[in-house]
Design a protein around this motif. Structure first.
Motif, PDB file in Angstrom:
ATOM      1  N   ASN A 181       3.315  -9.608   1.889  1.00 11.59           N
ATOM      2  CA  ASN A 181       3.072  -9.866   0.465  1.00 11.59           C
ATOM      3  C   ASN A 181       1.670  -9.439   0.023  1.00 11.59           C
ATOM      4  OD1 ASN A 181       5.643 -10.991   0.005  1.00 11.59           O
ATOM      5  ND2 ASN A 181       4.963 -12.969   0.790  1.00 11.59           N
ATOM      6  N   MET A 182       0.950  -8.736   0.891  1.00 12.50           N
ATOM      7  CA  MET A 182      -0.359  -8.199   0.515  1.00 12.50           C
ATOM      8  C   MET A 182      -0.184  -7.178  -0.612  1.00 12.50           C
ATOM      9  SD  MET A 182      -3.581  -8.325   0.974  1.00 12.50           S
ATOM     10  CE  MET A 182      -3.666  -9.353   2.443  1.00 12.50           C
ATOM     11  N   THR A 183      -1.175  -7.114  -1.508  1.00 11.35           N
ATOM     12  CA  THR A 183      -1.121  -6.204  -2.657  1.00 11.35           C
ATOM     13  C   THR A 183      -2.453  -5.484  -2.826  1.00 11.35           C
ATOM     14  OG1 THR A 183      -1.951  -7.842  -4.237  1.00 11.35           O
ATOM     15  CG2 THR A 183       0.445  -7.798  -3.857  1.00 11.35           C
ATOM     16  N   PRO A 184      -2.467  -4.354  -3.544  1.00 13.65           N
ATOM     17  CA  PRO A 184      -3.732  -3.683  -3.834  1.00 13.65           C
ATOM     18  C   PRO A 184      -4.726  -4.578  -4.568  1.00 13.65           C
ATOM     19  CG  PRO A 184      -1.922  -2.185  -4.244  1.00 13.65           C
ATOM     20  CD  PRO A 184      -1.308  -3.528  -3.954  1.00 13.65           C
ATOM     21  N   ALA A 185      -4.224  -5.458  -5.422  1.00 11.46           N
ATOM     22  CA  ALA A 185      -5.125  -6.368  -6.141  1.00 11.46           C
ATOM     23  C   ALA A 185      -5.849  -7.291  -5.166  1.00 11.46           C
ATOM     24  CB  ALA A 185      -4.347  -7.173  -7.176  1.00 11.46           C
ATOM     25  N   ILE A 186      -5.150  -7.769  -4.143  1.00 13.05           N
ATOM     26  CA  ILE A 186      -5.795  -8.620  -3.143  1.00 13.05           C
ATOM     27  C   ILE A 186      -6.786  -7.807  -2.321  1.00 13.05           C
ATOM     28  CG2 ILE A 186      -5.438 -10.148  -1.158  1.00 13.05           C
ATOM     29  CD1 ILE A 186      -2.731 -10.884  -2.309  1.00 13.05           C
ATOM     30  N   TRP A 187      -6.451  -6.539  -2.024  1.00 14.38           N
ATOM     31  CA  TRP A 187      -7.414  -5.679  -1.325  1.00 14.38           C
ATOM     32  C   TRP A 187      -8.724  -5.588  -2.102  1.00 14.38           C
ATOM     33  CZ3 TRP A 187      -3.464  -1.132  -0.494  1.00 14.38           C
ATOM     34  CH2 TRP A 187      -2.658  -1.419   0.610  1.00 14.38           C
ATOM     35  N   GLN A 188      -8.611  -5.428  -3.406  1.00  9.08           N
ATOM     36  CA  GLN A 188      -9.809  -5.307  -4.237  1.00  9.08           C
ATOM     37  C   GLN A 188     -10.637  -6.588  -4.191  1.00  9.08           C
ATOM     38  OE1 GLN A 188      -7.428  -4.067  -7.703  1.00  9.08           O
ATOM     39  NE2 GLN A 188      -8.775  -2.283  -7.875  1.00  9.08           N
ATOM     40  N   THR A 189      -9.966  -7.727  -4.315  1.00 14.43           N
ATOM     41  CA  THR A 189     -10.667  -9.004  -4.238  1.00 14.43           C
ATOM     42  C   THR A 189     -11.290  -9.201  -2.868  1.00 14.43           C
ATOM     43  OG1 THR A 189      -9.095  -9.954  -5.820  1.00 14.43           O
ATOM     44  CG2 THR A 189     -10.416 -11.498  -4.543  1.00 14.43           C
ATOM     45  N   LEU A 190     -10.577  -8.789  -1.825  1.00 12.41           N
ATOM     46  CA  LEU A 190     -11.078  -8.922  -0.457  1.00 12.41           C
ATOM     47  C   LEU A 190     -12.332  -8.084  -0.255  1.00 12.41           C
ATOM     48  CD1 LEU A 190     -10.823  -9.849   2.480  1.00 12.41           C
ATOM     49  CD2 LEU A 190      -9.173  -7.992   2.844  1.00 12.41           C
ATOM     50  N   VAL A 233     -22.197  -0.912  -0.296  1.00 12.63           N
ATOM     51  CA  VAL A 233     -21.842  -0.202  -1.527  1.00 12.63           C
ATOM     52  C   VAL A 233     -20.354  -0.409  -1.781  1.00 12.63           C
ATOM     53  CG1 VAL A 233     -21.739   2.011  -2.712  1.00 12.63           C
ATOM     54  CG2 VAL A 233     -23.644   1.521  -1.157  1.00 12.63           C
ATOM     55  N   LEU A 234     -20.041  -1.017  -2.910  1.00 14.89           N
ATOM     56  CA  LEU A 234     -18.664  -1.374  -3.239  1.00 14.89           C
ATOM     57  C   LEU A 234     -18.100  -0.433  -4.290  1.00 14.89           C
ATOM     58  CD1 LEU A 234     -16.319  -3.491  -2.958  1.00 14.89           C
ATOM     59  CD2 LEU A 234     -17.406  -4.714  -4.870  1.00 14.89           C
ATOM     60  N   SER A 235     -16.941   0.162  -3.999  1.00 16.13           N
ATOM     61  CA  SER A 235     -16.213   1.002  -4.964  1.00 16.13           C
ATOM     62  C   SER A 235     -14.755   0.566  -4.938  1.00 16.13           C
ATOM     63  CB  SER A 235     -16.338   2.481  -4.591  1.00 16.13           C
ATOM     64  OG  SER A 235     -17.685   2.877  -4.470  1.00 16.13           O
ATOM     65  N   PRO A 236     -14.438  -0.538  -5.613  1.00 14.55           N
ATOM     66  CA  PRO A 236     -13.138  -1.184  -5.403  1.00 14.55           C
ATOM     67  C   PRO A 236     -11.976  -0.664  -6.247  1.00 14.55           C
ATOM     68  CG  PRO A 236     -14.466  -2.523  -6.838  1.00 14.55           C
ATOM     69  CD  PRO A 236     -15.308  -1.330  -6.475  1.00 14.55           C
ATOM     70  N   LYS A 237     -12.209   0.261  -7.150  1.00 15.87           N
ATOM     71  CA  LYS A 237     -11.132   0.663  -8.050  1.00 15.87           C
ATOM     72  C   LYS A 237     -10.046   1.413  -7.291  1.00 15.87           C
ATOM     73  CE  LYS A 237     -10.211   2.680 -12.573  1.00 15.87           C
ATOM     74  NZ  LYS A 237     -10.770   3.414 -13.742  1.00 15.87           N
TER      75      LYS A 237
END
Length: 405
Positions: A124-133, A274-278
């Protein structure tokens, strides 16, 4: 009888040692040492020892202020779990104290703080959770964590490690860890994997990695680069393997001595993450097979990107090539990988490959299909220009091509 009581009984013609869980429908539910629950006649049970675990539940673990500061971010999974003897269920543990109780020895390695990011099955992992992580990991490092451990279910762990690898340029170790077998099984790998992940998180490593059993023995955990690792078995403790390259390190057990390869990226203590979460979520992943209908490719019309897992050097049938051409003509970025998993895509050898190149399909080099998928999501999150996207997809950024950084 109290839940958690150690008992013996006759079962299958042999004396069995087990743990009493509860009574249901006139039968005693017990957990055998093999990890399986069975129902037996309560009269056949003999008490060996009263339960001991209740004394430590909720107890605060004293942390040594002189040890390195690590952060544990939990997304679910069974790496830090224990048995609830009222129900026989295995429950995940989330707070730092919970995890240190579940994995004895952690308090001797580092100080811990924790965050519960999610409590999900890894499918149930999602790209949105990846971004938050990725954002949470970045914040933890900026706030003084010398390393971050991410506990994760094993089924999609490699996807998440690859996604964070692209979203976060980290100067400190970011260690993904899971457990193939739950804590109630004698063969559980949760303690050894947990201790090895903490040792790796305090090492000189400076990239995203996965730490899991290196073999079926309890002597070494491998440190795999986050963009070159794959789960290769459903249940073996050494299911995770580096493909196309050797692991970037190892953790000996029980000494917890860490050895890093010369290819491993080293820690950069004076550098900020350096964070590039998009991420672009309209990206697909499709596996070619003989007789595949082009309509399955046309289903991705309107998507910004598509990764194809082709045969051999990166091939598909002629009808599928024409369907891919229609996508690239419409502006979809299409990258080709191989189902072989080892070896490089090269579409210049056979006519089929040259036709794919002429159709605008990019060669995915040695990228694993799922790594190419998350990389393309990240690339299209950084640029709307198809030429720049093509340049980034064909440029090694995080060791995803299997060659040295």
């Amino acid at each position: 009888m109290e839940s958690g009581t150690e008992v013996t009984c006759q079962y299958a013609g042999m004396e069995q040692t087990a743990t009493y869980i509860t009574e249901r429908d006139g039968m005693a539910v017990i957990k055998l040492n093999s990890g399986y629950n069975i129902g037996v006649d309560p009269a056949c049970l003999t008490v060996v020892a009263a339960p001991e675990m209740t004394e430590t539940v909720g107890m605060t673990i004293e942390q040594n202020p002189s040890l390195p500061q690590l952060s544990i971010i939990s997304t679910g999974g069974t790496i830090a779990s224990r048995v609830d003897y009222r129900t026989g269920a295995v429950t995940s543990q989330f707070t730092a104290d919970d995890i240190m109780r579940a994995i004895p020895g952690l308090a001797d390695i580092a100080r811990f703080r924790s965050e519960v990011l999610a409590s999900i099955l890894s499918e149930n992992m999602t790209p949105a959770i990846w971004q938050t992580l990725a954002t949470s990991i970045c914040n933890e490092i900026k706030n003084g964590a010398e390393g971050v451990i991410v506990t994760h279910g094993t089924d999609t762990l490699a996807y998440s490690a690859a996604a964070v690898s692209f979203m976060l340029d980290t100067p400190a170790p970011v260690i993904f860890v899971g457990s193939q077998r739950s804590a109630d099984r004698p063969s559980s790998d949760n303690v050894m994997n947990g201790l090895a992940s903490a040792a790796a998180a305090t090492s000189d490593l400076g990239e995203v990695a996965v730490v899991m059993h290196a073999s079926t023995n309890d002597d070494t955990c491998a440190i795999h680069r986050g963009t070159r690792v794959r789960k290769m078995h459903t249940s073996r403790r050494d299911a995770f393997q580096s493909l196309g390259t050797a692991p970037i390190g190892s953790v000996a057990y029980p000494s917890l001595d860490v050895t890093l390869s010369k290819d491993a990226v080293r820690r950069r203590p004076d550098t900020e993450p350096v964070l590039s979460p998009k991420l672009e979520e309209k990206v697909g992943l499709s596996t070619f097979y003989p007789g595949m209908h082009p309509d399955l490719i046309h289903a991705f019309e309107g998507y910004r990107g598509l990764v194809v897992s082709g045969t051999g050097l990166g091939h598909t049938s002629a009808p599928v090539i024409e369907a891919l051409r229609s996508l690239t003509d419409a502006g979809t970025v299409v990258a080709m990988t191989s189902q072989c998993l080892n070896g490089r895509v090269c579409d210049r050898v056979y006519d089929t490959g040259r036709d794919l190149l002429a159709a605008g399909v990019l060669e995915g080099d040695e990228m694993l299909p799922e790594v190419a998928y998350v990389k393309l999501m990240w690339v299209l999150g950084q640029t709307n220009d198809t030429e720049e996207a093509a340049r980034l997809m064909t440029t090694p950024l995080r060791g995803e091509f299997g060659r040295c950084l």
